[in-house]
Design a protein around this motif. Structure first.
Motif, PDB file in Angstrom:
ATOM      1  N   PHE A 199      45.770  63.977  22.089  1.00  0.00           N
ATOM      2  CA  PHE A 199      46.944  63.472  21.373  1.00  0.00           C
ATOM      3  C   PHE A 199      46.687  62.056  20.868  1.00  0.00           C
ATOM      4  O   PHE A 199      47.001  61.715  19.723  1.00  0.00           O
ATOM      5  CB  PHE A 199      48.157  63.492  22.298  1.00  0.00           C
ATOM      6  CG  PHE A 199      49.395  62.922  21.664  1.00  0.00           C
ATOM      7  CD1 PHE A 199      50.256  63.724  20.920  1.00  0.00           C
ATOM      8  CD2 PHE A 199      49.708  61.565  21.797  1.00  0.00           C
ATOM      9  CE1 PHE A 199      51.401  63.187  20.321  1.00  0.00           C
ATOM     10  CE2 PHE A 199      50.842  61.026  21.213  1.00  0.00           C
ATOM     11  CZ  PHE A 199      51.684  61.848  20.481  1.00  0.00           C
ATOM     12  N   ALA A 200      46.086  61.231  21.727  1.00  0.00           N
ATOM     13  CA  ALA A 200      45.798  59.848  21.333  1.00  0.00           C
ATOM     14  C   ALA A 200      44.815  59.798  20.161  1.00  0.00           C
ATOM     15  O   ALA A 200      44.968  58.984  19.245  1.00  0.00           O
ATOM     16  CB  ALA A 200      45.244  59.068  22.519  1.00  0.00           C
ATOM     17  N   ASN A 201      43.802  60.671  20.183  1.00  0.00           N
ATOM     18  CA  ASN A 201      42.849  60.730  19.072  1.00  0.00           C
ATOM     19  C   ASN A 201      43.556  61.057  17.770  1.00  0.00           C
ATOM     20  O   ASN A 201      43.298  60.425  16.733  1.00  0.00           O
ATOM     21  CB  ASN A 201      41.790  61.798  19.326  1.00  0.00           C
ATOM     22  CG  ASN A 201      40.858  61.488  20.472  1.00  0.00           C
ATOM     23  OD1 ASN A 201      40.397  62.391  21.165  1.00  0.00           O
ATOM     24  ND2 ASN A 201      40.566  60.225  20.703  1.00  0.00           N
ATOM     25  N   MET A 202      44.419  62.039  17.814  1.00  0.00           N
ATOM     26  CA  MET A 202      45.056  62.547  16.592  1.00  0.00           C
ATOM     27  C   MET A 202      46.079  61.580  16.015  1.00  0.00           C
ATOM     28  O   MET A 202      46.172  61.424  14.793  1.00  0.00           O
ATOM     29  CB  MET A 202      45.733  63.891  16.874  1.00  0.00           C
ATOM     30  CG  MET A 202      44.780  65.073  16.933  1.00  0.00           C
ATOM     31  SD  MET A 202      44.139  65.531  15.307  1.00  0.00           S
ATOM     32  CE  MET A 202      45.627  66.060  14.473  1.00  0.00           C
ATOM     33  N   TYR A 203      46.864  60.928  16.883  1.00  0.00           N
ATOM     34  CA  TYR A 203      48.022  60.210  16.377  1.00  0.00           C
ATOM     35  C   TYR A 203      47.991  58.703  16.623  1.00  0.00           C
ATOM     36  O   TYR A 203      48.541  57.936  15.821  1.00  0.00           O
ATOM     37  CB  TYR A 203      49.293  60.800  16.982  1.00  0.00           C
ATOM     38  CG  TYR A 203      49.451  62.256  16.611  1.00  0.00           C
ATOM     39  CD1 TYR A 203      49.809  62.623  15.312  1.00  0.00           C
ATOM     40  CD2 TYR A 203      49.193  63.262  17.540  1.00  0.00           C
ATOM     41  CE1 TYR A 203      49.910  63.957  14.959  1.00  0.00           C
ATOM     42  CE2 TYR A 203      49.308  64.598  17.191  1.00  0.00           C
ATOM     43  CZ  TYR A 203      49.660  64.942  15.898  1.00  0.00           C
ATOM     44  OH  TYR A 203      49.755  66.264  15.546  1.00  0.00           O
ATOM     45  N   LEU A 204      47.362  58.246  17.695  1.00  0.00           N
ATOM     46  CA  LEU A 204      47.328  56.816  17.966  1.00  0.00           C
ATOM     47  C   LEU A 204      46.115  56.139  17.330  1.00  0.00           C
ATOM     48  O   LEU A 204      46.241  55.045  16.762  1.00  0.00           O
ATOM     49  CB  LEU A 204      47.330  56.565  19.481  1.00  0.00           C
ATOM     50  CG  LEU A 204      48.547  57.096  20.248  1.00  0.00           C
ATOM     51  CD1 LEU A 204      48.450  56.718  21.716  1.00  0.00           C
ATOM     52  CD2 LEU A 204      49.850  56.569  19.643  1.00  0.00           C
ATOM     53  N   SER A 205      44.960  56.784  17.416  1.00  0.00           N
ATOM     54  CA  SER A 205      43.739  56.178  16.882  1.00  0.00           C
ATOM     55  C   SER A 205      43.825  55.902  15.382  1.00  0.00           C
ATOM     56  O   SER A 205      43.452  54.805  14.938  1.00  0.00           O
ATOM     57  CB  SER A 205      42.530  57.059  17.194  1.00  0.00           C
ATOM     58  OG  SER A 205      41.355  56.518  16.650  1.00  0.00           O
ATOM     59  N   PRO A 206      44.319  56.849  14.548  1.00  0.00           N
ATOM     60  CA  PRO A 206      44.411  56.545  13.120  1.00  0.00           C
ATOM     61  C   PRO A 206      45.310  55.344  12.829  1.00  0.00           C
ATOM     62  O   PRO A 206      44.954  54.476  12.022  1.00  0.00           O
ATOM     63  CB  PRO A 206      44.993  57.827  12.519  1.00  0.00           C
ATOM     64  CG  PRO A 206      44.614  58.895  13.484  1.00  0.00           C
ATOM     65  CD  PRO A 206      44.680  58.243  14.832  1.00  0.00           C
ATOM     66  N   PHE A 207      46.474  55.293  13.503  1.00  0.00           N
ATOM     67  CA  PHE A 207      47.388  54.172  13.262  1.00  0.00           C
ATOM     68  C   PHE A 207      46.787  52.857  13.718  1.00  0.00           C
ATOM     69  O   PHE A 207      46.854  51.836  13.014  1.00  0.00           O
ATOM     70  CB  PHE A 207      48.725  54.401  13.970  1.00  0.00           C
ATOM     71  CG  PHE A 207      49.654  53.224  13.861  1.00  0.00           C
ATOM     72  CD1 PHE A 207      50.359  52.983  12.689  1.00  0.00           C
ATOM     73  CD2 PHE A 207      49.791  52.329  14.921  1.00  0.00           C
ATOM     74  CE1 PHE A 207      51.197  51.877  12.578  1.00  0.00           C
ATOM     75  CE2 PHE A 207      50.618  51.233  14.813  1.00  0.00           C
ATOM     76  CZ  PHE A 207      51.323  51.013  13.638  1.00  0.00           C
TER      77      PHE A 207
END
Length: 265
Positions: A199-207
């Motif tokens: 989840f962190a890869n998909m949604y937090l890392s890009p931001f």
């Protein structure tokens, strides 16, 4: 001339390679071009400008660069891309080097350009890479993407004066295409290594990467181009993990994708 061989890997680089070759002719009499079946006359341009040109099927960036190093006349290797041009200050610094310690590698600052505009902030404005090394001790790693130099523990890093001017992209369209291309390569690499997207890869890392580039590293000061670069970083991060999830949830194999991605560097 100095005892340094220049290695350039290419795929359809006819628009930029001559400028790169002309700059490296001020450094050496040994320029090796490893071409991946260019269809735009890249190999012909390189041959006409006195380079040694070899064809190699796509095996990843590191594999192609290692082939160039193995074919080089000299042990000292300056590795550049076809859209990278050493400036005069760097050329002069190279001529002043003694090159008497094979355990030293040299880090070089980059000036990145978006079209004709120099990018001074964000990730691109802080770019630098080790590009001069002795092939007796140093090789490239050979993943699908994001190749790095494998440095023995005794290696020392020195900073060269001067810059490599990197003409990264012509416009927003090319910038977007590169984001997609590298996202696919990175996803294939992670898939082969058994990694999966969280989840962190998909949604937090890009931001976070968008925020770091555009705000913390002052990318907004580069104007419209800074905004495009920050959005592209966000898109690349999100797509990388999106493609990784697709691979993990289907019968696709990363090696199939690898064969499809031998496109323009």
């Amino acid at each position: 001339m100095i005892p340094v061989s220049v290695v350039i890997i290419t795929k359809n680089e006819a628009e930029t390679i001559e400028k790169s070759i002309n700059a490296t002719k001020l450094i050496t009499d040994d320029i090796i071009v490893i071409d991946n079946d260019s269809a735009d006359g890249t190999a012909d341009i390189a041959l006409a400008n006195g380079c040694r040109v070899y064809q190699k099927s796509w095996g990843g960036y590191g594999a192609n660069k290692n082939k160039g190093s193995n074919l080089a006349k000299y042990n000292w290797i300056l590795s550049i891309d076809a859209d990278e041009v050493p400036d005069v200050e760097l050329v002069l610094a190279l001529h002043d080097l003694k090159l008497d310690d094979e355990q030293v590698v040299y880090d070089i600052k980059f000036r990145s350009f978006f079209g004709k505009k120099r990018i001074r902030f964000g990730n691109w404005g802080r770019d630098h890479h080790i590009r001069l090394f002795n092939k007796k001790l140093v090789k490239w790693s050979e993943p699908l993407v994001h190749e790095t130099l494998v440095l023995p523990t005794q290696i020392k890093v020195a900073q060269l004066t001067g810059n490599i001017n990197h003409y990264s992209v012509k416009d927003s369209f090319e910038c977007d295409n590169k984001a997609v291309y590298y996202a696919k390569l990175s996803a294939a690499k992670h898939y082969q290594n058994g990694k999966r997207a969280s989840f962190a890869n998909m949604y937090l890392s890009p931001f976070f990467n968008f925020f770091r580039n555009y705000v913390l590293l002052l990318g907004f000061l580069d104007g419209r181009e800074g905004w495009v670069i920050a959005k592209t970083i966000y898109k690349n991060r999100w797509l990388k993990y999106h493609y990784l999830n697709q691979m993990a949830g289907s019968y696709h194999k990363a090696e199939h994708l690898e064969r499809d991605l031998a496109v323009e560097y």
